[in-house]
Motif scaffolding. Structure first.
Motif, PDB file in Angstrom:
ATOM      1  N   PRO A  57       0.844  -1.200   0.000  1.00  0.00           N
ATOM      2  CA  PRO A  57       0.000   0.000   0.000  1.00  0.00           C
ATOM      3  C   PRO A  57       0.880   1.250   0.000  1.00  0.00           C
ATOM      4  CG  PRO A  57       0.008  -1.027   2.181  1.00  0.00           C
ATOM      5  CD  PRO A  57       0.834  -1.901   1.291  1.00  0.00           C
ATOM      6  N   TRP A  58       0.497   2.230  -0.787  1.00  0.00           N
ATOM      7  CA  TRP A  58       1.249   3.500  -0.834  1.00  0.00           C
ATOM      8  C   TRP A  58       0.484   4.546  -0.038  1.00  0.00           C
ATOM      9  CZ3 TRP A  58       2.788   4.340  -6.706  1.00  0.00           C
ATOM     10  CH2 TRP A  58       3.572   3.244  -7.128  1.00  0.00           C
ATOM     11  N   ARG A  59       1.228   5.317   0.749  1.00  0.00           N
ATOM     12  CA  ARG A  59       0.592   6.400   1.516  1.00  0.00           C
ATOM     13  C   ARG A  59       1.346   7.704   1.306  1.00  0.00           C
ATOM     14  NH1 ARG A  59       0.334   2.100   5.104  1.00  0.00           N
ATOM     15  NH2 ARG A  59      -1.754   1.205   5.104  1.00  0.00           N
ATOM     16  N   GLY A  60       0.587   8.784   1.174  1.00  0.00           N
ATOM     17  CA  GLY A  60       1.185  10.116   1.113  1.00  0.00           C
ATOM     18  C   GLY A  60       1.763  10.459  -0.243  1.00  0.00           C
ATOM     19  N   ARG A  61       2.670  11.434  -0.209  1.00  0.00           N
ATOM     20  CA  ARG A  61       3.250  11.977  -1.454  1.00  0.00           C
ATOM     21  C   ARG A  61       4.383  11.053  -1.903  1.00  0.00           C
ATOM     22  NH1 ARG A  61       3.382  17.281   0.038  1.00  0.00           N
ATOM     23  NH2 ARG A  61       5.496  17.252   0.798  1.00  0.00           N
ATOM     24  N   VAL A  62       4.299  10.628  -3.159  1.00  0.00           N
ATOM     25  CA  VAL A  62       5.181   9.577  -3.667  1.00  0.00           C
ATOM     26  C   VAL A  62       6.130  10.133  -4.728  1.00  0.00           C
ATOM     27  CG1 VAL A  62       5.105   7.520  -5.160  1.00  0.00           C
ATOM     28  CG2 VAL A  62       3.597   7.677  -3.191  1.00  0.00           C
ATOM     29  N   TRP A  63       7.387   9.724  -4.648  1.00  0.00           N
ATOM     30  CA  TRP A  63       8.322   9.910  -5.776  1.00  0.00           C
ATOM     31  C   TRP A  63       8.470   8.552  -6.458  1.00  0.00           C
ATOM     32  CZ3 TRP A  63      10.621  12.800  -9.193  1.00  0.00           C
ATOM     33  CH2 TRP A  63      11.607  12.215  -9.979  1.00  0.00           C
ATOM     34  N   MET A  64       8.278   8.488  -7.763  1.00  0.00           N
ATOM     35  CA  MET A  64       8.357   7.190  -8.438  1.00  0.00           C
ATOM     36  C   MET A  64       9.174   7.256  -9.729  1.00  0.00           C
ATOM     37  SD  MET A  64       5.441   4.717 -10.010  1.00  0.00           S
ATOM     38  CE  MET A  64       5.556   5.472 -11.627  1.00  0.00           C
ATOM     39  N   GLY A  69      11.827  -3.619 -15.712  1.00  0.00           N
ATOM     40  CA  GLY A  69      11.125  -4.904 -15.684  1.00  0.00           C
ATOM     41  C   GLY A  69      10.755  -5.419 -17.063  1.00  0.00           C
ATOM     42  N   GLY A  70      11.580  -5.182 -18.051  1.00  0.00           N
ATOM     43  CA  GLY A  70      11.272  -5.663 -19.401  1.00  0.00           C
ATOM     44  C   GLY A  70      10.352  -4.708 -20.128  1.00  0.00           C
ATOM     45  N   ARG A  71       9.921  -5.106 -21.315  1.00  0.00           N
ATOM     46  CA  ARG A  71       9.094  -4.227 -22.147  1.00  0.00           C
ATOM     47  C   ARG A  71       7.779  -3.903 -21.435  1.00  0.00           C
ATOM     48  NH1 ARG A  71       5.685  -4.628 -26.897  1.00  0.00           N
ATOM     49  NH2 ARG A  71       6.101  -2.788 -28.166  1.00  0.00           N
ATOM     50  N   HIS A  72       7.471  -2.633 -21.299  1.00  0.00           N
ATOM     51  CA  HIS A  72       6.259  -2.156 -20.645  1.00  0.00           C
ATOM     52  C   HIS A  72       6.184  -2.531 -19.163  1.00  0.00           C
ATOM     53  CE1 HIS A  72       4.070  -1.812 -24.772  1.00  0.00           C
ATOM     54  NE2 HIS A  72       4.997  -0.893 -24.600  1.00  0.00           N
ATOM     55  N   GLY A  73       7.326  -2.913 -18.597  1.00  0.00           N
ATOM     56  CA  GLY A  73       7.357  -3.293 -17.185  1.00  0.00           C
ATOM     57  C   GLY A  73       7.024  -2.138 -16.259  1.00  0.00           C
ATOM     58  N   HIS A  74       7.140  -0.922 -16.770  1.00  0.00           N
ATOM     59  CA  HIS A  74       6.842   0.252 -15.945  1.00  0.00           C
ATOM     60  C   HIS A  74       5.336   0.527 -15.876  1.00  0.00           C
ATOM     61  CE1 HIS A  74       6.590   1.651 -20.011  1.00  0.00           C
ATOM     62  NE2 HIS A  74       6.055   2.789 -19.619  1.00  0.00           N
ATOM     63  N   LEU A  75       4.561  -0.121 -16.749  1.00  0.00           N
ATOM     64  CA  LEU A  75       3.132   0.251 -16.836  1.00  0.00           C
ATOM     65  C   LEU A  75       2.329  -0.039 -15.557  1.00  0.00           C
ATOM     66  CD1 LEU A  75       1.684  -0.322 -20.398  1.00  0.00           C
ATOM     67  CD2 LEU A  75       2.087   1.800 -19.142  1.00  0.00           C
ATOM     68  N   PRO A  76       2.510  -1.201 -14.920  1.00  0.00           N
ATOM     69  CA  PRO A  76       1.767  -1.401 -13.655  1.00  0.00           C
ATOM     70  C   PRO A  76       2.123  -0.340 -12.615  1.00  0.00           C
ATOM     71  CG  PRO A  76       2.779  -3.451 -14.402  1.00  0.00           C
ATOM     72  CD  PRO A  76       3.286  -2.376 -15.307  1.00  0.00           C
ATOM     73  N   TRP A  77       3.369   0.106 -12.608  1.00  0.00           N
ATOM     74  CA  TRP A  77       3.784   1.159 -11.673  1.00  0.00           C
ATOM     75  C   TRP A  77       3.087   2.470 -12.024  1.00  0.00           C
ATOM     76  CZ3 TRP A  77       6.994   0.208  -7.544  1.00  0.00           C
ATOM     77  CH2 TRP A  77       7.697  -0.996  -7.553  1.00  0.00           C
ATOM     78  N   LEU A  78       3.046   2.755 -13.315  1.00  0.00           N
ATOM     79  CA  LEU A  78       2.443   4.023 -13.747  1.00  0.00           C
ATOM     80  C   LEU A  78       0.946   4.035 -13.433  1.00  0.00           C
ATOM     81  CD1 LEU A  78       2.585   6.742 -15.117  1.00  0.00           C
ATOM     82  CD2 LEU A  78       2.569   5.589 -17.341  1.00  0.00           C
ATOM     83  N   LYS A  79       0.280   2.907 -13.646  1.00  0.00           N
ATOM     84  CA  LYS A  79      -1.163   2.851 -13.339  1.00  0.00           C
ATOM     85  C   LYS A  79      -1.387   3.035 -11.838  1.00  0.00           C
ATOM     86  CE  LYS A  79      -2.084  -0.327 -17.113  1.00  0.00           C
ATOM     87  NZ  LYS A  79      -2.500  -1.690 -17.462  1.00  0.00           N
ATOM     88  N   LYS A  80      -0.540   2.379 -11.026  1.00  0.00           N
ATOM     89  CA  LYS A  80      -0.709   2.502  -9.571  1.00  0.00           C
ATOM     90  C   LYS A  80      -0.463   3.953  -9.137  1.00  0.00           C
ATOM     91  CE  LYS A  80       0.443   0.427  -5.166  1.00  0.00           C
ATOM     92  NZ  LYS A  80       0.207  -0.835  -4.501  1.00  0.00           N
ATOM     93  N   PHE A  81       0.528   4.574  -9.747  1.00  0.00           N
ATOM     94  CA  PHE A  81       0.829   5.981  -9.437  1.00  0.00           C
ATOM     95  C   PHE A  81      -0.376   6.875  -9.751  1.00  0.00           C
ATOM     96  CE2 PHE A  81       2.073  10.079 -11.200  1.00  0.00           C
ATOM     97  CZ  PHE A  81       2.712  10.654 -10.116  1.00  0.00           C
ATOM     98  N   LEU A  82      -0.973   6.682 -10.913  1.00  0.00           N
ATOM     99  CA  LEU A  82      -2.102   7.536 -11.321  1.00  0.00           C
ATOM    100  C   LEU A  82      -3.310   7.317 -10.409  1.00  0.00           C
ATOM    101  CD1 LEU A  82      -1.680   7.063 -15.164  1.00  0.00           C
ATOM    102  CD2 LEU A  82      -1.301   9.203 -13.905  1.00  0.00           C
ATOM    103  N   ILE A  88       4.950  12.576  -7.779  1.00  0.00           N
ATOM    104  CA  ILE A  88       5.621  12.890  -9.043  1.00  0.00           C
ATOM    105  C   ILE A  88       6.289  11.610  -9.535  1.00  0.00           C
ATOM    106  CG2 ILE A  88       7.447  14.246 -10.163  1.00  0.00           C
ATOM    107  CD1 ILE A  88       6.797  16.535  -8.290  1.00  0.00           C
ATOM    108  N   ALA A  89       6.116  11.341 -10.819  1.00  0.00           N
ATOM    109  CA  ALA A  89       6.706  10.147 -11.430  1.00  0.00           C
ATOM    110  C   ALA A  89       7.615  10.562 -12.576  1.00  0.00           C
ATOM    111  CB  ALA A  89       5.609   9.221 -11.950  1.00  0.00           C
ATOM    112  N   LEU A  90       8.647   9.760 -12.764  1.00  0.00           N
ATOM    113  CA  LEU A  90       9.572   9.976 -13.882  1.00  0.00           C
ATOM    114  C   LEU A  90       9.443   8.774 -14.809  1.00  0.00           C
ATOM    115  CD1 LEU A  90      13.364  10.867 -13.450  1.00  0.00           C
ATOM    116  CD2 LEU A  90      12.559   9.180 -15.109  1.00  0.00           C
TER     117      LEU A  90
END
Ligand SMILES: C[S@@+](CC[C@H](N)C(=O)[O-])C[C@H]1O[C@@H](n2cnc3c(N)ncnc32)[C@H](O)[C@@H]1O
Length: 168
Positions: A57-64, A69-82, A88-90
């Motif tokens: 579980p993520w709480r508060g203001r997040v830096w990400m 993680g391979g091709r499109h491996g960042h997508l689950p992270w990006l969806k969770k961030f949104l 702020i995400a990079l």
């Protein structure tokens, strides 16, 4: 391909240069994908690979700055961030990619830094100039403002298109 670009077997250990945090003038509550608690990201709490920050579980203001993680491996992270909606995400500014238009554009604001951002290796040396730019995505009023005032580059307000409207 630039040395830190996503591909099978490549290292995830490419770190955000400190000048980005100096410009943002923010502290974060959580870095969910971190090499460890002594890293320079100004975050009160971190999750590492051993914790699996994606499953926590993520709480508060997040830096990400997510692992590749391979091709499109960042997508689950990006969806969770949104969905989390505070931070702020990079991510890579792959503006020709379908994922960029589907997901990155759901942020409330984005900023394209001027020039090529050179990432830092675990031994502290600076990586070669990457073959692409990055984009910083923000969610939440405090983070939108931090991005706007940073002077890092072109700031684009978007308004935060609901993620539920994006086809899976
Ligand atoms: C691109 S680096 C970013 C590091 C740091 N957050 C920064 O911005 O400089 C991604 C980091 O995520 C870590 N990592 C990889 N898989 C992870 C996971 N499942 N959960 C948490 N961290 C993970 C890697 O060890 C690496 O340190």
């Amino acid at each position: 391909m630039a040395e830190h670009e996503p591909s099978r077997g490549r290292s995830d250990e490419w770190y955000t240069p400190p000048h980005i945090f100096e410009a943002l003038r923010l502290t974060f509550d959580l870095d969910p994908c971190s090499p460890g608690p002594t890293h320079w990201v100004p975050a009160a709490r971190v999750f590492t690979k051993d914790d699996d920050g994606l499953a926590q579980p993520w709480r508060g203001r997040v830096w990400m700055n997510p692992p590749f993680g391979g091709r499109h491996g960042h997508l689950p992270w990006l969806k969770k961030f949104l969905l989390h909606g505070n931070g702020i995400a990079l991510v890579r500014a792959y503006t020709s990619s379908a994922w960029f238009h589907a997901y990155a554009t759901c942020a409330e604001a984005m900023l394209f830094p001027k020039g090529k951002t050179k990432f830092i290796r675990p031994d502290g040396t600076i990586g070669r100039s990457p073959g692409h730019g990055i984009v910083l995505l923000s969610m939440g009023a405090v983070c939108n403002h931090a991005l706007w005032q940073s002077g890092l580059g072109l700031w684009v307000p978007l308004g935060g298109r609901p993620l539920r409207l994006v086809a899976a």
